[in-house]
Design a protein around this motif. Structure first.
Motif, short mmCIF file in Angstrom:
data_model
loop_
_atom_site.label_atom_id
_atom_site.label_comp_id
_atom_site.label_asym_id
_atom_site.label_seq_id
_atom_site.Cartn_x
_atom_site.Cartn_y
_atom_site.Cartn_z
N TYR A 56 20.61 9.08 22.24
CA TYR A 56 21.84 10.04 21.82
C TYR A 56 22.27 9.40 20.47
CZ TYR A 56 25.76 12.97 22.11
OH TYR A 56 26.77 13.93 21.80
N ILE A 57 23.01 8.32 20.44
CA ILE A 57 23.51 7.92 19.31
C ILE A 57 22.78 7.88 17.98
CG2 ILE A 57 24.54 5.72 18.15
CD1 ILE A 57 26.40 6.69 19.92
N GLN A 58 21.55 7.77 18.17
CA GLN A 58 20.47 7.73 16.98
C GLN A 58 20.88 9.19 16.08
OE1 GLN A 58 16.90 6.64 18.81
NE2 GLN A 58 16.45 5.57 17.10
N LYS A 59 20.96 10.21 17.01
CA LYS A 59 21.13 11.64 16.46
C LYS A 59 22.23 11.83 15.89
CE LYS A 59 18.18 13.33 20.38
NZ LYS A 59 18.01 14.18 21.69
N LEU A 60 23.44 11.06 15.92
CA LEU A 60 24.90 11.53 15.55
C LEU A 60 24.82 11.21 14.04
CD1 LEU A 60 26.97 10.49 18.53
CD2 LEU A 60 26.12 12.71 17.83
N PRO A 61 25.27 12.21 13.36
CA PRO A 61 25.50 11.72 11.75
C PRO A 61 27.05 10.92 11.57
CG PRO A 61 25.95 13.82 12.33
CD PRO A 61 25.51 13.42 13.64
N ILE A 62 26.94 9.59 11.92
CA ILE A 62 28.08 8.82 11.95
C ILE A 62 27.97 7.63 11.09
CG2 ILE A 62 28.61 9.60 14.58
CD1 ILE A 62 27.53 7.10 15.42
N HIS A 63 29.10 6.85 10.84
CA HIS A 63 28.91 6.00 10.18
C HIS A 63 29.31 4.40 10.76
CE1 HIS A 63 30.05 9.22 7.24
NE2 HIS A 63 29.24 8.38 6.35
N THR A 64 30.32 4.45 11.97
CA THR A 64 30.79 3.58 12.49
C THR A 64 30.90 3.44 14.05
OG1 THR A 64 32.22 2.95 10.43
CG2 THR A 64 32.79 1.86 12.51
N LEU A 65 30.78 2.39 14.80
CA LEU A 65 30.97 2.17 16.14
C LEU A 65 32.02 1.22 16.30
CD1 LEU A 65 27.47 1.44 17.92
CD2 LEU A 65 28.61 3.74 17.38
N LYS A 66 33.14 1.82 17.15
CA LYS A 66 34.27 1.13 17.15
C LYS A 66 34.26 0.59 18.86
CE LYS A 66 39.13 1.38 16.15
NZ LYS A 66 40.39 2.21 15.75
N ILE A 67 34.22 -0.76 18.95
CA ILE A 67 34.15 -1.39 20.17
C ILE A 67 35.30 -1.40 20.97
CG2 ILE A 67 33.56 -3.44 21.50
CD1 ILE A 67 32.14 -4.61 18.84
N ASP A 68 35.22 -0.73 22.11
CA ASP A 68 36.10 -0.75 22.96
C ASP A 68 36.90 -1.92 23.29
OD1 ASP A 68 37.65 1.17 24.78
OD2 ASP A 68 37.02 -0.30 26.50
N ARG A 69 38.16 -1.77 23.38
CA ARG A 69 39.33 -2.94 23.29
C ARG A 69 38.97 -3.73 24.80
NH1 ARG A 69 44.11 -2.33 21.82
NH2 ARG A 69 43.81 -0.37 21.02
N SER A 70 38.38 -2.85 25.57
CA SER A 70 38.47 -3.63 27.15
C SER A 70 37.38 -4.87 27.02
CB SER A 70 37.90 -2.69 28.24
OG SER A 70 36.74 -2.22 27.76
N PHE A 71 36.35 -4.92 26.03
CA PHE A 71 35.43 -5.90 25.75
C PHE A 71 36.03 -7.02 25.13
CE2 PHE A 71 32.73 -1.97 26.27
CZ PHE A 71 32.46 -2.20 27.42
N ILE A 72 37.23 -6.58 24.12
CA ILE A 72 37.72 -7.58 23.23
C ILE A 72 38.82 -8.29 23.95
CG2 ILE A 72 38.87 -8.01 21.13
CD1 ILE A 72 35.90 -7.05 20.98
N LYS A 73 39.60 -7.65 24.98
CA LYS A 73 40.66 -8.28 25.54
C LYS A 73 40.28 -9.57 26.17
CE LYS A 73 41.62 -6.99 29.79
NZ LYS A 73 41.81 -6.00 30.89
#
Length: 679
Positions: A585-602
Motif C-alpha cells: 500500500y505504501i508503495q502506491k502513495l505519492p509521498i516523500h517521508t515516513l515519520k516513525i511513531d514516537r512509541s518506538f522511540i520512547k
C-alpha cells in the motif's frame, strides 16, 4: 559437330556471365584473359580496362603457390573500402597451354556479421558475468550456466550448480508453481514484459531467502533457453512482514492492537446481529501503573506489563479477545456470556491483578478499573460501545478504583466537559485563545535544523490549558477541525515566510492534516491558494497525514496527494507503524517521508525490540527512496542510535520542546549546538 561445339560455348559463356561470384581467367603469365560481370561489379571496373594486364593489378598479393593450395582468404582495398574475399584457383589445360580460373567470393558481409555476432556474444558474456544481479541460464530444469552473483547468493560452487536441477533449491510445494511460471514464459515468448514472480528458497548455508525473479527466453547456439534474473529482496520482505505484524499487534505484549481488534469486532458484531446473541465489551484501565513507570523506569514497566497480561489471560477463555488499547488500557471482547458470567470475570480480574507483582525484586501493587458495555443494548458500533464502556470505567475511578461497573445512561452527565470544550472551540479563534508553537526537526547527518512542525495550543479563559489530545478529536467529530486547520496552515506559512525575511535558513514547515480536512472538496485548492497568497515556495511546506487518512477513499486520496506533490508540496506519513500500512500500500502513495511513531522511540535501546522495528522501518523507507523522521527523541543515546541506523531527521525534547515563534527565532543556533554532543 560445329553446332554442338557452338552450343557448348554458348552454355559455358552463359554460366560464366551469370555466376554470382566473380570469375577471372588468366594465362600462365598472369595476364587477364577474361572476367565476368560479377568481377566487374566487385572491382568496380570494365573488362576492357584490365584484359591483357597483369592480374596483380587486381590482386596485389597474387602468388600461384599460395592460391593453388585450396581456398584462401584475403583483404582487398577497392574504391577506398576494405573487402574480404575468398579465392579458389582451378587450372584448365587447353590444348598445349594452361589457363587458370580464379573464383572470387565476396565474404565481407559474412565476416562483418560474424564479427558483430562475436561482439554481441562478448557483450552478453560481460554483462552476464559482471552483473550485480544473480543470473542463471537453464533449460526448463537443468542449469546451463550461472554468474558470480548467483554463486554467491546460493553459497555454492559453479560445479555444484551447472548440470544440476534448479528445483533442488526449492521446496517440493513450490515446484509446480515454478513449472507453471516457466510454461507461461514459454507460451508468452512474444510479449515484451515477462511476468514477475516472488519465490522463497534456502541457500547452501540454510539461510531463508526471498527472491524476485523474472525469466525470459533466449537463443544460444540455436537452442531456446531460459534466462532467469534474480534479485534478493530478503531484507525488504522481512521489513514488510515486520511492519505488517506491527500494524496489527502490540509489540510489547504481542496482543492484538486497535486495528486488529476493530477488524475482529466488526465481524463479531455482524455475526451477533444475525444470530441475536450478545457481546460484552470490557474497558480496563490499570490503577497506579504510571507510578511504576515514573519510579522504577520504563524497562521495569515493560516487565510488569508482561506479567499483567499473563494474569489477564488466565481469567479469560481462548475464544475471548484481549487487546491492548494503548498505554495501560485494554479492551476485552466476550462472546455469548450472561451478565452474571461477566460479573464473575470482572471480579476475577480485579482479584488477580490486586495480588502483588514482583519487579526488580520489589513488590508492586496494582489494581484495575473496569467498565462494561453490552451489544446491542448499549450501542451497535464499536465506537459507541467503547465510549460507553470508557464512561463506566471512569465512574469506577471516581468511586475508588479496582472495581467494575456496567454502563448506565445516567453516566452521560459526565460528558459536560466535552460539551464545554465543543462550545469553546467555536469561539476560541475570535477570542484569540489559539496560538502556534513550533518544534524543530534536525538533520541527523549535518546537525542543522531543516524544518519545524507547527503545533496548536489552546488556553481557555476559564478551563485553562486544554491538551490537543483532548480537543482535536472533538474538533474532528464536530467539523470544527476544518476551520482550525485552515487557520493553522495560513498562520504557519506566514510565519515561515517571516523567518526567511528575518534571515533564518529556509525551513520546511510541517502542518498536521486530519482525515476530515482531507475529505473536503476544496482542500487542495486552499493549500495552493495560501502558498500563492503568502508567496511561499511550495517546497517549504510539508503536510503530515496519518495512515488512517490514506485508508479513506483511497483513489481520491492518492489523486489529491499526487496533485500536491506535483505542485512541489512535501507529503509525510505521520505516526508510521501504529496503523494499517502494508508495504504494497505504501508503495502506491505519492509521498516523500515516513515519520516513525514516537512509541518506538520512547524506549529505544540497543537491547530492545524497538531497535529492530526502527531498523525495519528505515530499511523499508530506503527501499522506496523515502526519507525517515524519528519523533519523540529525548536522550542523546537515542540520537546516536538513530544516527547509526541512518535515520535522516530527528525531532523531540532532546533538541527542544514546542516553543513560540519568537523563542524559536532566538534559540535557533543553540538548538543546533546540541548535535555537537552526538558521537
Amino acid at each position: 559437330m560445329d553446332r554442338r561445339v557452338q552450343k557448348q560455348e554458348v552454355l559455358k559463356w552463359a554460366f560464366f556471365e551469370s555466376a554470382l561470384d566473380a570469375i577471372l581467367v588468366i594465362d600462365e603469365k598472369r595476364h587477364v584473359l577474361s572476367l565476368n560481370y560479377a568481377a566487374e561489379t566487385l572491382f568496380s571496373l570494365k573488362a576492357s580496362d584490365v584484359i591483357g594486364s597483369d592480374v596483380v593489378k587486381l590482386l596485389p598479393f597474387y602468388k600461384f603457390s599460395s592460391l593453388q593450395d585450396g581456398r584462401t582468404e584475403h583483404s582487398l582495398l577497392i574504391s577506398n573500402r576494405e573487402v574480404t574475399v575468398e579465392i579458389t584457383v582451378m587450372a584448365v589445360a587447353i590444348e598445349e597451354t594452361v589457363e587458370y580460373m580464379l573464383y572470387i567470393r565476396n565474404m565481407t558481409q559474412e565476416r562483418e556479421a560474424e564479427k558483430t555476432l562475436i561482439e554481441a556474444k562478448n557483450r552478453y558474456e560481460n554483462l552476464f558475468y559482471s552483473s550485480p544481479l544473480a543470473i542463471m541460464v537453464h533449460r526448463e530444469e537443468e542449469v546451463v550456466s550461472v554468474n558470480d552473483a548467483m554463486i554467491q547468493l546460493l553459497g555454492v560452487t559453479e560445479d555444484q550448480l551447472v548440470g544440476k536441477s534448479l528445483y533442488d533449491f526449492f521446496s517440493s510445494e513450490q515446484v509446480p508453481d515454478i513449472k507453471k511460471g516457466l510454461k507461461a514464459v514459454r507460451d508468452r515468448k512474444d510479449e515484451p514484459r515477462p511476468p514477475l514472480a516472488q519465490l522463497k528458497m534456502y541457500n547452501a548455508l540454510g539461510k531463508e531467502l526471498f527472491l524476485e525473479v523474472k525469466s525470459t527466453l533466449i537463443q544460444i547456439n540455436g537452442e531456446t533457453l531460459f534466462q532467469t534474473v534474480t534479485r534478493d529482496v530478503t531484507e525488504q520482505k522481512k521489513a514488510q512482514e515486520s511492519l505488517q505484524y506491527m500494524a496489527f499487534h502490540d509489540m510489547l505484549t504481542d496482543l492484538p492492537n486497535r486495528s486488529m481488534f476493530s477488524n475482529i469486532v466488526e465481524k463479531s458484531i455482524d455475526s451477533a446481529a444475525a444470530s441475536g446473541k450478545k457481546l460484552h465489551f470490557l474497558f480496563l484501565d490499570l490503577d497506579r501503573f504510571k507510578q511504576v513507570n515514573d519510579t522504577l523506569g520504563h524497562h521495569a514497566g515493560d516487565q510488569l506489563m508482561l506479567q499483567v497480561v499473563d494474569r489477564m489471560k488466565s481469567c479469560l477463555r481462548n475464544q475471548d479477545v484481549l487487546s491492548r488499547f494503548g498505554g495501560d488500557e485494554f479492551l476485552v471482547l466476550l462472546h455469548d456470556r450472561t451478565d452474571e458470567e461477566v460479573r464473575k470475570i470482572c471480579k476475577s480480574l480485579n482479584d488477580c491483578l490486586s495480588t502483588p507483582f514482583v519487579v526488580l525484586s520489589r513488590d508492586v501493587y496494582l489494581g484495575v478499573s473496569i467498565g462494561v458495555s453490552l451489544f446491542p443494548k448499549d450501542g451497535k458500533t464499536l465506537e459507541v460501545l467503547v465510549r460507553h464502556a470508557d464512561l463506566a470505567m471512569y465512574e469506577v475511578k471516581k468511586q475508588g478504583r479496582n472495581h467494575y461497573l456496567f454502563y448506565q445512561k445516567e453516566m452521560q452527565v459526565h460528558t459536560t466537559r466535552r460539551m464545554r470544550i465543543e462550545d469553546g472551540l467555536r469561539k476560541a479563534f475570535e477570542l484569540g485563545e489559539m496560538e502556534l508553537h513550533y518544534q524543530p526537526k534536525v538533520n541527523i547527518q549535518s546537525g542543522h535544523i531543516v524544518g519545524v512542525e507547527a503545533l496548536i495550543r489552546w488556553t481557555h479563559a476559564k478551563m485553562g490549558v486544554i491538551s490537543p489530545a483532548e480537543f482535536i478529536p472533538i474538533a474532528e467529530e464536530t467539523g470544527v477541525i476544518v476551520t482550525l486547520t485552515k487557520w493553522v496552515l495560513k498562520k504557519a506559512c506566514h510565519q515561515n515566510k517571516y523567518w526567511q525575511l528575518k534571515g533564518l535558513p529556509p525551513l520546511k514547515m510541517s502542518v498536521n492534516i486530519s482525515s476530515v480536512d482531507f475529505g473536503t472538496t476544496d482542500f487542495v485548492d486552499y493549500v495552493l491558494d495560501v502558498l500563492r497568497e503568502v508567496e511561499l515556495e511550495s517546497r517549504y511546506l510539508e503536510l503530515e497525514i496519518t495512515e488512517s487518512v490514506t485508508m479513506k477513499h483511497v483513489e481520491q486520496t492518492i489523486e489529491k496527494l499526487q496533485i500536491l506533490k506535483d505542485a512541489g508540496v512535501f507529503i509525510s506519513i505521520d505516526d508510521f507503524g501504529s496503523g494499517y500500512s502494508s508495504f504494497s500500500y505504501i508503495q502506491k502513495l505519492p509521498i516523500h517521508t515516513l515519520k516513525i511513531d514516537r512509541s518506538f522511540i520512547k524506549d529505544l535501546d540497543p537491547n530492545t525490540t524497538e531497535v529492530s522495528i526502527v531498523r525495519a522501518i528505515i530499511t523499508l523507507a530506503k527501499s522506496l527512496q523515502l526519507s525517515v523522521v524519528a519523533e519523540g527523541v529525548e536522550e542523546v543515546e537515542q540520537v546516536e542510535l538513530l544516527h547509526k541506523e541512518k535515520c535522516d531527521e530527528v525531532q523531540g525534547y532532546y533538541f527542544s520542546k514546542p516553543i513560540s515563534a519568537q523563542e524559536f527565532y532566538e534559540k535557533f543556533h543553540k538548538i543546533e549546538e546540541k548535535m555537537e554532543f552526538v558521537h
